[in-house]
Design an enzyme around this catalytic site. Sequence first.
Site, PDB file in Angstrom:
ATOM      1  N   SER A  34       0.836  -1.198   0.000  1.00 29.23           N
ATOM      2  CA  SER A  34       0.000   0.000   0.000  1.00 29.23           C
ATOM      3  C   SER A  34       0.874   1.251   0.000  1.00 29.23           C
ATOM      4  CB  SER A  34      -0.893  -0.005   1.242  1.00 29.23           C
ATOM      5  OG  SER A  34      -1.621   1.197   1.336  1.00 29.23           O
ATOM      6  N   ASN A  80      10.340   8.005   3.659  1.00 32.97           N
ATOM      7  CA  ASN A  80       9.162   8.763   3.240  1.00 32.97           C
ATOM      8  C   ASN A  80       8.306   9.118   4.435  1.00 32.97           C
ATOM      9  OD1 ASN A  80       6.245   7.396   3.181  1.00 32.97           O
ATOM     10  ND2 ASN A  80       7.777   5.768   3.038  1.00 32.97           N
ATOM     11  N   SER A  81       7.644  10.242   4.321  1.00 34.61           N
ATOM     12  CA  SER A  81       6.672  10.681   5.330  1.00 34.61           C
ATOM     13  C   SER A  81       5.537  11.384   4.596  1.00 34.61           C
ATOM     14  CB  SER A  81       7.327  11.610   6.359  1.00 34.61           C
ATOM     15  OG  SER A  81       6.386  11.987   7.347  1.00 34.61           O
ATOM     16  N   GLY A  83       2.255  10.949   5.088  1.00 35.96           N
ATOM     17  CA  GLY A  83       1.171  11.374   5.973  1.00 35.96           C
ATOM     18  C   GLY A  83      -0.191  10.866   5.547  1.00 35.96           C
ATOM     19  N   CYS A 141      -0.650   3.898  12.418  1.00 38.23           N
ATOM     20  CA  CYS A 141      -1.056   5.304  12.529  1.00 38.23           C
ATOM     21  C   CYS A 141      -1.393   5.640  13.982  1.00 38.23           C
ATOM     22  CB  CYS A 141      -2.247   5.586  11.612  1.00 38.23           C
ATOM     23  SG  CYS A 141      -3.543   4.351  11.656  1.00 38.23           S
ATOM     24  N   ASN A 203       5.453  -2.681   8.530  1.00 39.71           N
ATOM     25  CA  ASN A 203       5.490  -1.337   7.972  1.00 39.71           C
ATOM     26  C   ASN A 203       6.937  -0.821   7.956  1.00 39.71           C
ATOM     27  OD1 ASN A 203       4.573   1.200   7.030  1.00 39.71           O
ATOM     28  ND2 ASN A 203       2.729   1.066   8.279  1.00 39.71           N
ATOM     29  N   THR A 204       7.114   0.439   7.578  1.00 47.25           N
ATOM     30  CA  THR A 204       8.471   0.994   7.471  1.00 47.25           C
ATOM     31  C   THR A 204       9.105   1.231   8.847  1.00 47.25           C
ATOM     32  OG1 THR A 204       7.477   3.190   7.281  1.00 47.25           O
ATOM     33  CG2 THR A 204       8.106   2.084   5.245  1.00 47.25           C
ATOM     34  N   GLY A 254       8.940  -5.342   2.986  1.00 48.80           N
ATOM     35  CA  GLY A 254      10.072  -4.513   3.367  1.00 48.80           C
ATOM     36  C   GLY A 254      11.357  -4.915   2.686  1.00 48.80           C
ATOM     37  N   GLY A 276       7.212  -2.850  -2.627  1.00 49.57           N
ATOM     38  CA  GLY A 276       6.983  -1.408  -2.543  1.00 49.57           C
ATOM     39  C   GLY A 276       8.031  -0.596  -3.281  1.00 49.57           C
TER      40      GLY A 276
END
Length: 314
Positions: A34, A80-81, A83, A141, A203-204, A254, A276
Amino acid sequence: MNAKRHQQESPLPALDMEVRIGSLTLSNPIMPASGAFGEDMDTIVDFNRLGAVVPKSITKHPRKGNATPRVCETSAGMINSIGIQSKGIDYYLQHTIPYYRQYDVPLIASISADSVEEFAEMAAVIGSRAGVSGLELNISCPNLKGNGQAFGLDPEITCQLVGQVKQATSQPIIVKLSPNVTSIQEIALAAEQGGADALNVANTVLAMAIDVHTRRPKIGNVMGGLSGPAVKPIIVRMIYQVSQVTKLPIIGCGGVMNGEDVIEMMLAGATAVQVGTASFIKPTALTDILDEIQAYMRQYGITSVRDLIGGVVV
């Protein structure tokens, strides 16, 4: 002579690439991560060749995302950020889901929310729509109704969140874990206790980069998520650890750049794998990786991709 040799050649053996994620059957273990996949890739990648499609995480309300710059390169990947920039759930229902229904491949909807209740609310709405085959919960999140800490850092909240989502929908639930924890096994077990059908590991990794000339962070949000080859050994370790404490299917995520990276994750215990960062470098990475896995299987006489799962010798 050539005709005789042609007659003696036997067709390549059929390969069984099918895997199961809970009640969801995928034609093969490859899907996009995603946030690294979108509709504009349809002219580059044959979506029907993928095991599933996973569009960018959706939020209930539209969001502009974080301040720029949002992405920077590192020596072995990128930070990356974004948001979770989002057009909101209404757009997702009216445009995103109908768009992917034209393809013969399962759609896994990634959900991001500000509270446990909002996760359940969104799951009920999105999960009821035709064309949706599963839900991925982005629990990395922040919980805005709690103390602002990410849901996935707290085993009790993780269990509660997954439990409420399970009550709200009959869709298979994939919980995307955060790697930024002391014990990912503890969070994995909490998700399983809550009723998860599968786990995404992970996730990252929280990271930071500084421009030594300006002395300013390279990311507008100061910190962001590290992805790419640098994180793959960490993720392989986490997949293996999680596979030792739960029988839930694991989706590895990842640092996957090629077919051997996928095989390594599957040997560690993953059932499927998300791609990704590789797609940013090589837009055809998803299908190229699938071809490489099949070549590996033929090289070693493997007829079912499921035989790779958890096959590491320790």
